[in-house]
Design a protein around this motif. Structure first.
Motif, PDB file in Angstrom:
ATOM      1  N   ARG A  30       5.789 -27.508 -31.055  1.00 48.61           N
ATOM      2  CA  ARG A  30       5.438 -26.819 -29.810  1.00 48.61           C
ATOM      3  C   ARG A  30       5.380 -25.306 -30.023  1.00 48.61           C
ATOM      4  O   ARG A  30       4.525 -24.617 -29.464  1.00 48.61           O
ATOM      5  N   GLU A  31       6.275 -24.777 -30.849  1.00 53.68           N
ATOM      6  CA  GLU A  31       6.252 -23.347 -31.161  1.00 53.68           C
ATOM      7  C   GLU A  31       4.996 -22.975 -31.942  1.00 53.68           C
ATOM      8  O   GLU A  31       4.389 -21.923 -31.706  1.00 53.68           O
ATOM      9  N   ALA A  32       4.608 -23.829 -32.879  1.00 49.46           N
ATOM     10  CA  ALA A  32       3.442 -23.536 -33.714  1.00 49.46           C
ATOM     11  C   ALA A  32       2.138 -23.688 -32.945  1.00 49.46           C
ATOM     12  O   ALA A  32       1.162 -22.986 -33.224  1.00 49.46           O
ATOM     13  N   VAL A  33       2.134 -24.604 -31.969  1.00 48.63           N
ATOM     14  CA  VAL A  33       0.914 -24.885 -31.193  1.00 48.63           C
ATOM     15  C   VAL A  33       1.262 -24.741 -29.706  1.00 48.63           C
ATOM     16  O   VAL A  33       1.323 -25.723 -28.969  1.00 48.63           O
ATOM     17  N   PRO A  34       1.503 -23.519 -29.244  1.00 43.11           N
ATOM     18  CA  PRO A  34       2.006 -23.322 -27.876  1.00 43.11           C
ATOM     19  C   PRO A  34       1.023 -23.759 -26.799  1.00 43.11           C
ATOM     20  O   PRO A  34       1.435 -24.036 -25.666  1.00 43.11           O
ATOM     21  N   GLU A  35      -0.239 -23.834 -27.137  1.00 47.94           N
ATOM     22  CA  GLU A  35      -1.225 -24.232 -26.130  1.00 47.94           C
ATOM     23  C   GLU A  35      -1.317 -25.746 -25.978  1.00 47.94           C
ATOM     24  O   GLU A  35      -1.999 -26.252 -25.074  1.00 47.94           O
ATOM     25  N   GLY A  36      -0.647 -26.499 -26.837  1.00 48.48           N
ATOM     26  CA  GLY A  36      -0.737 -27.950 -26.798  1.00 48.48           C
ATOM     27  C   GLY A  36       0.028 -28.557 -25.636  1.00 48.48           C
ATOM     28  O   GLY A  36       1.151 -28.147 -25.343  1.00 48.48           O
ATOM     29  N   ASP A  37      -0.582 -29.555 -24.970  1.00 54.32           N
ATOM     30  CA  ASP A  37       0.130 -30.265 -23.911  1.00 54.32           C
ATOM     31  C   ASP A  37       1.035 -31.323 -24.547  1.00 54.32           C
ATOM     32  O   ASP A  37       1.056 -31.491 -25.776  1.00 54.32           O
TER      33      ASP A  37
END
Length: 230
Positions: A30-37
């Motif tokens: 989640r930190e690496a891909v903050p835009e991911g749902d």
């Protein structure tokens, strides 16, 4: 505790048993891909876990030469990055080292200290040596000795990994207790003669009805009470 169940040394699995491995990996993704749902994050975590599990089984079968957990984690991070379109090398590098920053379960540090007052306590992990060193420091896990499967050039449940703990314990296998949240891990320990205790965690591999572990407990406080009772 009856004499035939007397324990001299307690050995703990680390990933999943003492620290929240899936939760930590999810947080790192989640930190690496903050835009991911949430579905995206779940899918990326599955990509990671599937890769590591597949490669460990390939090593077990002899179809791949041994590679430590740092190597497999880095490969998994690259796969996640490819899937997510992540190109920031700093973010990918941090993701690759997520296993060094996993949070302990609430009862883990204190439970370990309590048991260490009575028994020699060992960590036995599939994590590589460098990862295990940094993870133990991050999670405040204070072992008398921490052993990495890297020293056996194998992954649990390979018998050689458990023999690392037995060699260090220096006593008969039936007086060494393996503690884990994963039933498959305990079956591996049973195969080399160790005693076994399953600890329930929100994640992990629950016992089957056919499993015959010596103890099944809800946490480390309960385990400590059982092992230290007269």
């Amino acid at each position: 505790m009856t004499e035939d169940r007397a324990i001299d040394v307690v050995v703990f699995d680390v990933l999943g048993t003492m620290v929240d491995e899936p939760g930590g990996l999810r947080a790192a993704v989640r930190e690496a891909v903050p835009e991911g749902d949430e579905p995206t994050v779940t899918g990326l975590v599955t990509v990671w876990q599937d890769h590591v599990e597949h490669e460990q089984r390939s090593i077990e079968k002899g179809s791949r030469l041994y590679a430590n957990s740092e190597t497999l984690d880095r490969e998994a991070a690259e796969r996640v990055a490819d899937r997510a379109g992540l190109t920031d090398r700093g973010a990918i590098e941090r993701l690759a080292t997520a296993a060094q920053r996993l949070a302990p379960w609430d009862d883990a540090p204190a439970g370990l200290v309590r048991l260490a007052r009575r028994f020699p306590v060992l960590g036995l992990s599939n994590a590589g040596r460098r990862t295990l060193l940094r993870l133990n420091a991050h999670a405040d896990l204070r072992w008398h000795l921490a052993l990495s499967a890297e020293d056996a050039r194998a992954y649990k449940p390979a018998p050689d990994v458990y023999r690392l703990a037995l060699d260090a314990a220096g006593c008969p296998a039936e007086r060494v207790l393996m503690v884990a949240a994963h039933a498959w891990d305990l079956r591996g320990a049973q195969a080399v003669g160790m005693r076994t205790a399953h600890v329930r965690r929100p994640v992990g591999d629950p016992p089957r009805t056919s499993d015959t572990f010596d103890w099944q407990v809800g946490g480390l406080a309960e385990l400590a009470a059982v092992l230290t009772s007269p």
